[in-house]
Design a protein around this motif. Structure first.
Motif, PDB file in Angstrom:
ATOM      1  N   LEU A  48       0.858  -1.186   0.000  1.00  0.00           N
ATOM      2  CA  LEU A  48       0.000   0.000   0.000  1.00  0.00           C
ATOM      3  C   LEU A  48       0.893   1.235   0.000  1.00  0.00           C
ATOM      4  O   LEU A  48       1.735   1.394   0.883  1.00  0.00           O
ATOM      5  N   ARG A  49       0.689   2.069  -1.002  1.00  0.00           N
ATOM      6  CA  ARG A  49       1.423   3.337  -1.028  1.00  0.00           C
ATOM      7  C   ARG A  49       0.755   4.296  -0.060  1.00  0.00           C
ATOM      8  O   ARG A  49      -0.468   4.329   0.044  1.00  0.00           O
ATOM      9  N   TYR A  50       1.563   5.067   0.616  1.00  0.00           N
ATOM     10  CA  TYR A  50       1.020   6.030   1.565  1.00  0.00           C
ATOM     11  C   TYR A  50       1.664   7.386   1.337  1.00  0.00           C
ATOM     12  O   TYR A  50       2.688   7.505   0.677  1.00  0.00           O
ATOM     13  N   HIS A  51       1.015   8.402   1.863  1.00  0.00           N
ATOM     14  CA  HIS A  51       1.454   9.777   1.695  1.00  0.00           C
ATOM     15  C   HIS A  51       1.536  10.403   3.087  1.00  0.00           C
ATOM     16  O   HIS A  51       0.633  10.255   3.896  1.00  0.00           O
ATOM     17  N   LYS A  52       2.633  11.078   3.345  1.00  0.00           N
ATOM     18  CA  LYS A  52       2.832  11.711   4.647  1.00  0.00           C
ATOM     19  C   LYS A  52       2.401  13.168   4.577  1.00  0.00           C
ATOM     20  O   LYS A  52       2.755  13.883   3.659  1.00  0.00           O
ATOM     21  N   LEU A  53       1.623  13.569   5.541  1.00  0.00           N
ATOM     22  CA  LEU A  53       1.269  14.973   5.745  1.00  0.00           C
ATOM     23  C   LEU A  53       1.633  15.278   7.188  1.00  0.00           C
ATOM     24  O   LEU A  53       0.940  14.859   8.115  1.00  0.00           O
ATOM     25  N   GLY A  54       2.749  15.958   7.351  1.00  0.00           N
ATOM     26  CA  GLY A  54       3.254  16.179   8.694  1.00  0.00           C
ATOM     27  C   GLY A  54       3.750  14.859   9.243  1.00  0.00           C
ATOM     28  O   GLY A  54       4.515  14.152   8.602  1.00  0.00           O
ATOM     29  N   SER A  55       3.275  14.489  10.407  1.00  0.00           N
ATOM     30  CA  SER A  55       3.689  13.224  11.008  1.00  0.00           C
ATOM     31  C   SER A  55       2.669  12.113  10.765  1.00  0.00           C
ATOM     32  O   SER A  55       2.846  11.000  11.254  1.00  0.00           O
ATOM     33  N   ARG A  56       1.628  12.386  10.014  1.00  0.00           N
ATOM     34  CA  ARG A  56       0.569  11.402   9.794  1.00  0.00           C
ATOM     35  C   ARG A  56       0.661  10.788   8.412  1.00  0.00           C
ATOM     36  O   ARG A  56       1.086  11.432   7.461  1.00  0.00           O
ATOM     37  N   SER A  57       0.228   9.539   8.313  1.00  0.00           N
ATOM     38  CA  SER A  57       0.210   8.821   7.043  1.00  0.00           C
ATOM     39  C   SER A  57      -1.224   8.726   6.544  1.00  0.00           C
ATOM     40  O   SER A  57      -2.149   8.478   7.317  1.00  0.00           O
ATOM     41  N   TYR A  58      -1.395   8.909   5.238  1.00  0.00           N
ATOM     42  CA  TYR A  58      -2.698   8.804   4.614  1.00  0.00           C
ATOM     43  C   TYR A  58      -2.578   7.935   3.372  1.00  0.00           C
ATOM     44  O   TYR A  58      -1.515   7.845   2.749  1.00  0.00           O
ATOM     45  N   LEU A  59      -3.677   7.295   3.006  1.00  0.00           N
ATOM     46  CA  LEU A  59      -3.727   6.456   1.822  1.00  0.00           C
ATOM     47  C   LEU A  59      -4.806   6.988   0.890  1.00  0.00           C
ATOM     48  O   LEU A  59      -5.855   7.448   1.351  1.00  0.00           O
ATOM     49  N   LYS A  60      -4.569   6.906  -0.416  1.00  0.00           N
ATOM     50  CA  LYS A  60      -5.580   7.337  -1.378  1.00  0.00           C
ATOM     51  C   LYS A  60      -6.663   6.274  -1.461  1.00  0.00           C
ATOM     52  O   LYS A  60      -6.386   5.078  -1.480  1.00  0.00           O
TER      53      LYS A  60
END
Length: 107
Positions: A71-83
């Motif tokens: 699963l690719r994830y994206h970091k925004l600040g210290s949090r990880s998010y997934l599309k």
């Protein structure tokens, strides 16, 4: 409430004009077509917990899939998010090719 002055306009003409104005305003504020149903955009970012709920797994399993690169994830600040689109793609079963074994007959 404001007063509406309709002097010089007959009753049927007034309602025809009013209907035209209402149609115009509705078209301006309502997207047209069946694709306008309220759906979430495919690039919407999901939290790890939301992705886990969507996949029907635990949060730890989502973190494991992240670490393994499934699963690719994206970091925004210290949090990880997934599309959302990538999470939905992970739900679809992968097609595996069938390899002939050592003893299998080859065509």
């Amino acid at each position: 409430m404001p007063t509406l002055i309709t002097a010089g306009i007959d009753y049927p003409q007034f309602f025809d004009d009013l209907r035209a104005v209402i149609r115009h305003e509705l078209q301006a504020y309502t997207p047209a077509g069946p694709a306008s149903q309220p759906t979430s955009p495919p690039d919407e970012l999901l939290s790890i917990r939301e992705a886990a709920e969507m996949l029907g797994v635990t949060v730890q399993t989502v973190h494991q899939h992240k670490r393994l690169g499934r699963l690719r994830y994206h970091k925004l600040g210290s949090r990880s998010y997934l599309k959302r689109s990538e999470v939905l793609a992970a739900l679809t079963p992968q097609q595996r090719t069938v390899k002939a074994g050592k003893g299998a007959a080859r065509a």
